[in-house]
Write a protein that holds these residues in place. Structure first.
Motif, short mmCIF file in Angstrom:
data_model
loop_
_atom_site.label_atom_id
_atom_site.label_comp_id
_atom_site.label_asym_id
_atom_site.label_seq_id
_atom_site.Cartn_x
_atom_site.Cartn_y
_atom_site.Cartn_z
N ALA A 199 17.61 33.64 47.84
CA ALA A 199 17.81 35.08 47.61
C ALA A 199 19.14 35.32 46.90
CB ALA A 199 17.75 35.84 48.94
N ALA A 200 20.14 34.50 47.21
CA ALA A 200 21.44 34.64 46.52
C ALA A 200 21.29 34.30 45.04
CB ALA A 200 22.48 33.74 47.19
N MET A 201 20.40 33.35 44.73
CA MET A 201 20.13 33.01 43.32
C MET A 201 19.49 34.20 42.61
SD MET A 201 18.67 29.13 44.07
CE MET A 201 17.60 29.11 42.66
N VAL A 202 18.61 34.90 43.33
CA VAL A 202 17.96 36.09 42.75
C VAL A 202 19.02 37.15 42.45
CG1 VAL A 202 16.26 37.92 43.12
CG2 VAL A 202 15.80 35.61 43.99
N SER A 203 19.93 37.37 43.40
CA SER A 203 21.00 38.36 43.19
C SER A 203 21.81 38.01 41.94
CB SER A 203 21.95 38.39 44.39
OG SER A 203 21.26 38.78 45.54
N ALA A 204 22.14 36.73 41.81
CA ALA A 204 22.96 36.30 40.66
C ALA A 204 22.19 36.50 39.36
CB ALA A 204 23.36 34.84 40.82
N ALA A 205 20.88 36.26 39.40
CA ALA A 205 20.06 36.41 38.19
C ALA A 205 20.02 37.88 37.77
CB ALA A 205 18.64 35.88 38.44
N ILE A 206 19.86 38.77 38.74
CA ILE A 206 19.81 40.21 38.42
C ILE A 206 21.16 40.67 37.89
CG2 ILE A 206 19.55 42.52 39.43
CD1 ILE A 206 17.36 41.35 41.23
N GLU A 207 22.22 40.21 38.55
CA GLU A 207 23.56 40.60 38.12
C GLU A 207 23.82 40.15 36.67
OE1 GLU A 207 26.71 39.21 40.72
OE2 GLU A 207 28.17 39.76 39.15
N LEU A 208 23.36 38.96 36.35
CA LEU A 208 23.59 38.39 35.02
C LEU A 208 23.04 39.29 33.91
CD1 LEU A 208 24.53 35.90 33.33
CD2 LEU A 208 22.21 35.00 33.63
N VAL A 209 21.86 39.86 34.14
CA VAL A 209 21.22 40.65 33.07
C VAL A 209 21.42 42.16 33.26
CG1 VAL A 209 19.57 38.92 32.32
CG2 VAL A 209 18.96 40.47 34.21
N SER A 210 22.19 42.53 34.30
CA SER A 210 22.42 43.96 34.53
C SER A 210 23.73 44.43 33.93
CB SER A 210 22.41 44.28 36.03
OG SER A 210 21.19 43.91 36.58
N ALA A 211 24.53 43.47 33.49
CA ALA A 211 25.87 43.82 33.00
C ALA A 211 25.79 44.72 31.77
CB ALA A 211 26.64 42.56 32.69
N GLY B 273 14.61 38.16 50.17
CA GLY B 273 15.65 39.08 49.70
C GLY B 273 15.18 40.52 49.69
N ILE B 274 13.92 40.73 49.32
CA ILE B 274 13.37 42.08 49.29
C ILE B 274 13.23 42.62 50.71
CG2 ILE B 274 11.29 43.44 48.75
CD1 ILE B 274 10.93 41.62 46.26
N SER B 275 12.67 41.81 51.60
CA SER B 275 12.38 42.33 52.95
C SER B 275 13.65 42.54 53.77
CB SER B 275 11.41 41.42 53.69
OG SER B 275 12.03 40.19 53.94
N THR B 276 14.72 41.81 53.43
CA THR B 276 15.96 41.97 54.19
C THR B 276 16.96 42.87 53.45
OG1 THR B 276 16.81 39.93 53.18
CG2 THR B 276 15.79 39.72 55.36
N SER B 277 16.54 43.42 52.31
CA SER B 277 17.42 44.28 51.49
C SER B 277 18.75 43.60 51.19
CB SER B 277 17.69 45.62 52.17
OG SER B 277 16.49 46.28 52.45
N THR B 278 18.71 42.32 50.90
CA THR B 278 19.96 41.60 50.64
C THR B 278 20.17 41.31 49.15
OG1 THR B 278 18.76 39.58 51.25
CG2 THR B 278 20.24 40.52 52.90
N VAL B 279 19.24 41.79 48.32
CA VAL B 279 19.40 41.59 46.88
C VAL B 279 19.67 42.95 46.23
CG1 VAL B 279 18.29 40.86 44.74
CG2 VAL B 279 17.90 39.56 46.83
N PRO B 280 20.89 43.17 45.74
CA PRO B 280 21.19 44.45 45.11
C PRO B 280 20.20 44.75 43.98
CG PRO B 280 23.19 43.15 45.38
CD PRO B 280 22.05 42.26 45.75
N GLY B 281 19.68 45.97 43.98
CA GLY B 281 18.73 46.35 42.93
C GLY B 281 17.28 46.27 43.39
#
Ligand code: GDP
Ligand code: CA
Length: 332
Positions: free
Chosen positions: A320-332, A23-31
């Motif tokens: 990587a999609a799980m990582v995105s969801a995890a970040i979104e969960l605690v960024s709200a 996710g980091i190397s493909t810039s597919t995880v927001p944040g």
């Protein structure tokens, strides 16, 4: 985010880390940007000494997986492995014969053991081994001290009716098929975090508990004195992903050990066992699988942000999609 710290066991943690780095190397995880640095605090309570060699299964699984040396099918040990050393030891009748000690893998253990005997702490040895493998993360053992998980099992042949075995014997030889009565982590209470461990938590922008075993991987890391305090004082959000999906571990032996520890084998049970940071636990957020969506209200009621998303690490994109969801969960 510049610094992400992950508290990892072996196979579950390594698979998660592969998806995180993807996710980091493909810039597919927001944040997360390409310069986001990942530090891994690895469980060392699975470690053991065999045939005079120090074996660190979880550190090696992370190192080999991220360094491209893992046997993908098995999920542990080296690819293109051969087993001459193991066969020769068996031919001498030397026990234990049940542990998978591959020829290529033995070289890692020889280097590690030699360095430890020369006086280097495990953290320095791990750094040296990683210079070959370039895992793309900073890999820190949770502690430089000797800590070993032992499991008390039912044994009708023993006068006390039980026997205590090393975790590796319980898992590899007994295949976790014998009822576990208790889990004892020898040396944990008097251990100290390895250099950099506390700083990796307090200086992080995000701390992640991946889908690793809550008892013998994440549980032991949390048990190193000072680690819980670092998690409660860090300004980073702490988010976890459930290793239990639809009431069972996906692979491994978490079911048996959770039961022995008195924790309900469910996505909510593990999240509540870790607890909300706001009430003395370690979590700000907890992701459960879509199969466990009904667990969300109880978690939220306990002060833990929760959401249900697919949590099967089928490939790097899904992870990587799980990582995105995890970040979104605690960024709200
Ligand atoms: P170990 O040291 O090799 O046992 O590995 P870990 O402790 O890092 O992770 C093992 C745990 O990962 C297992 O007990 C499972 O519960 C969990 N696990 C493995 N694969 C998956 C997956 O695809 N999704 C989820 N949610 N959990 C998984
Ligand atoms: Ca392990």
């Amino acid at each position: 985010m510049r610094n992400v710290t992950v508290l990892s066991g072996g196979m579950g943690g390594a698979r998660f880390l592969r998806g995180l780095l993807h996710g980091i190397s493909t810039s597919t995880v927001p944040g997360l940007t390409k310069d986001t640095h990942v530090t891994v605090i690895g469980n060392t309570a699975d470690d053991t000494w065999l045939h005079g060699l120090k074996i660190c299964p979880d550190l090696d699984t992370v190192m080999y997986t991220l360094g491209g040396g893992i046997d993908d099918e098995r999920g542990w040990g080296r690819r293109a492995e051969t087993w001459s050393v193991k066969e020769e030891l068996a031919a001498y009748g030397v026990e234990p014969t049940w542990f998978g000690l591959g020829d290529r893998d033995v070289a890692t253990h020889l280097v590690r053991t030699q360095m430890l005997e020369a006086g280097y702490p495990l953290s320095v040895v791990t750094e040296a081994l990683c210079r070959r493998w370039n895992p793309g993360v900073t890999l820190l053992p949770m502690t430089d001290d000797r800590v070993e998980t032992h499991v008390a099992v039912t044994d009708p042949d023993s006068p006390s009716g039980r026997r205590v075995v090393h975790f590796q014997e319980y898992w590899v030889r007994m295949r976790a098929e014998v009822p576990a009565e208790a889990v004892l982590t020898v040396g944990l209470d008097s251990s100290t975090p390895a250099p950099g461990v506390v700083e990796a938590i307090t200086g992080a922008d995000l701390v992640v508990l991946p889908p690793s075993n809550p008892v013998v991987s994440v549980g032991t890391i949390l048990g190193v004195p000072g680690v819980r305090e670092a998690l409660s004082s860090t300004t980073a959000k702490v988010v976890g992903l459930s290793p239990i999906v639809a009431g069972s571990h996906v692979r491994g032996m978490a079911n048996q050990l959770l039961t022995a520890t008195g924790v309900e084998v469910s996505a909510a049970g593990v999240g509540l066992h870790y607890g909300a940071r706001s009430s003395g636990g370690v979590l700000d957020g907890w992701l459960v699988d879509t199969a466990d969506a009904d667990a969300v209200p109880a978690l939220q009621g306990a002060g833990i942000a929760a959401a249900a998303v697919p949590l099967m690490m089928t490939d790097e994109t899904a992870t990587a999609a799980m990582v995105s969801a995890a970040i979104e969960l605690v960024s709200a």
